[in-house]
Design a protein around this motif. Sequence first.
Motif, mmCIF file in Angstrom:
data_model
loop_
_atom_site.group_PDB
_atom_site.id
_atom_site.type_symbol
_atom_site.label_atom_id
_atom_site.label_comp_id
_atom_site.label_asym_id
_atom_site.label_seq_id
_atom_site.Cartn_x
_atom_site.Cartn_y
_atom_site.Cartn_z
ATOM 1 N N ALA A 101 -3.502 5.863 -0.590
ATOM 2 C CA ALA A 101 -4.217 5.343 -1.754
ATOM 3 C C ALA A 101 -4.042 3.844 -1.932
ATOM 4 C CB ALA A 101 -3.738 6.083 -3.009
ATOM 5 N N ASP A 102 -3.002 3.266 -1.330
ATOM 6 C CA ASP A 102 -2.703 1.847 -1.549
ATOM 7 C C ASP A 102 -2.834 1.080 -0.240
ATOM 8 O OD1 ASP A 102 -1.834 -0.619 -2.318
ATOM 9 O OD2 ASP A 102 0.254 -0.027 -2.690
ATOM 10 N N PRO A 103 -3.952 0.379 -0.029
ATOM 11 C CA PRO A 103 -4.111 -0.383 1.227
ATOM 12 C C PRO A 103 -3.046 -1.448 1.416
ATOM 13 C CG PRO A 103 -6.197 -0.176 0.041
ATOM 14 C CD PRO A 103 -5.129 0.295 -0.888
ATOM 15 N N ALA A 104 -2.443 -1.912 0.319
ATOM 16 C CA ALA A 104 -1.435 -2.965 0.424
ATOM 17 C C ALA A 104 -0.064 -2.421 0.815
ATOM 18 C CB ALA A 104 -1.329 -3.716 -0.905
ATOM 19 N N ALA A 105 0.034 -1.100 1.027
ATOM 20 C CA ALA A 105 1.339 -0.503 1.326
ATOM 21 C C ALA A 105 1.787 -0.758 2.760
ATOM 22 C CB ALA A 105 1.289 1.007 1.075
ATOM 23 N N TRP A 106 0.865 -1.212 3.608
ATOM 24 C CA TRP A 106 1.217 -1.322 5.034
ATOM 25 C C TRP A 106 2.228 -2.424 5.282
ATOM 26 C CZ3 TRP A 106 0.539 -5.385 8.510
ATOM 27 C CH2 TRP A 106 0.899 -5.074 9.850
#
Length: 620
Positions: free
Chosen positions: A239-244
Amino acid sequence: MSNGDFAPIQPAQLHWQEHTPVARDFDDPYFSRQDGRAESHYVFLDGNRLARRFAALADGDRFVIGETGFGTGLNILLAARLFAEQAPAGARLELFSVEKHPLRADDLARALAHWPDLGAPATELLAQYPPASPGYHRLTLADNIGLTLMFGDAEALWRLCPARVDAWFLDGFAPARNPAMWQPALFEQLAAHSRPGATLATFTAAGPVRRGLAEAGFQVERIDGFGHKRHMVVGTFGADPAAWRPGRQRRGEALVVGAGLAGATAARALAERGWRVTVVDPAGIATAASGNHAGVVYSTPSPHLTAQNRFYQLSYGHALRWLARHRFPADGQGALNGVIQHYVDDKQRAKIRAAADSGAWPDSLLLAGDDRAELRGGGYLNPPAWCHALLDHPAIRVRRAAVTALASGTPARATLDDGEQVDADAIVIATAGAARDMSVDGATLDWLPLKLIRGQVSYCAATEASAAWERARCHGGYLTPALDGLHCVGATFDLHDPDPAPRDQDDDANLAQLRHHLPDYWAELGGDGIRVVDRRVGLRCQSTDFLPLAGPLPDPASDDLAALPGLWLSIAHGSRGITGTPLCAEILADRISDAPPPADRPLLDALDPVRFLKRQRKKR
């Protein structure tokens, strides 16, 4: 699958026996269009924002790309070239790609000839491209770029793969032409092997693909396609693209105990991953079982893909790639010109011919005739010279010292015979049968299920006729061409006999076996007048299930058999040490470095030392 479960991966599971390498017409204009490369770049590299992500990597970061549909390797090679241009030198790229219908080597070469500027990675791919046998094949495209080719069914192979992926290339034929691949089971495996925030890109925008990826947990977006294709799909896992965040390479100080084949390969694999390695051995380099004047690079082909036979198969190809990459053997050190296996009985003939017919051993590896077989690419070499070549690396130093005790921990600690204590982030025990006597945290490793098999090899003076021999030959024993004027004739096989003293009757047994199986060669070597110039006794170390122990050292006293921190094993390579140690070393070095190793999970479990303790507990 637990370490104690050894269900074999059958060819049917990999959908392998039905398929052989396909021939394709790469003179067709479709394959020579320059926009083929432009489309790959647009869809897969730009679709995964790789230029920006590569440039943002730091020293020690690791990036993993997963692909379905290797084909000509164009996507992978473009990614490798971009990584070399954008990423810092201390970062590492790992590429994992599946191909169900691998190309023949000559067709791959013709295809890549259309893009000559792909550079060194393409050259290395062609030089190391493996035969079309099922399973995992590790190639080195550059010092910091590794490629693991997985031949077989995409879903089955990804289900067993140990990698966690940062970016996906979903390639292959369109869903309408290849519906068997684009299934929910594959999408589930993509999700299971994705790091949080991992991206994907694919040329297809078909509704079932979009819905399947979304149901598996990807945030999917349809964007403009390349050229005449209206749309393509990109996506992010979670759900969070910035989690990578990229993975990190683990590096540090390593201590390898033992300077034979197991220790030398482990040290080299660690050094190539950025570790600083000290190798300790009281007798020096390759003085025990690895010290024979000549050894044979060979394997035992079988049509049955059990864990044991898959290891024999995959380690053979892996060893050949290691030797080629290190340009060994050089003149006077041996030759890789094929090994002739003379059948000793009808049972062996039937087994090897069945292996050749199974699809697991293609004719680029094995030719099985009526009275003999050829293991292509194998050969003979001088093991001490191979060990010296492996240890000739700026990050490796060799010390003459004995380890009297080991202590697990972070870091682990070794006590040397002069009282010095050496701390290391990882300690690899590569001392064969002597590992059982090693003191670890105050207790010996006498639980290790090892057996020692005494073997004596006879060194025979070359004659004018035998000096012309070019190939190693296996029968009931083995016979090598001359190195420094000496042929190796071996070897005896005596279980539970630790006597290190050479015996005349063992030389007689070696020559009698040679006379029985290869009478013409016995005669050319001198017949009854064969001159035995020297002999050597070694103790082969083998496990009770005939597979090496390559993995973390477990604590037999703990409830969960947890690994003892900092301590690792690479032992029990038996009579195939030249062939098996490179793959074990690579698996070990990757696991120590927190990197994805070049083997599927069942094979990793089959090599893991904890398997024996788990079996014991099951029996109780």
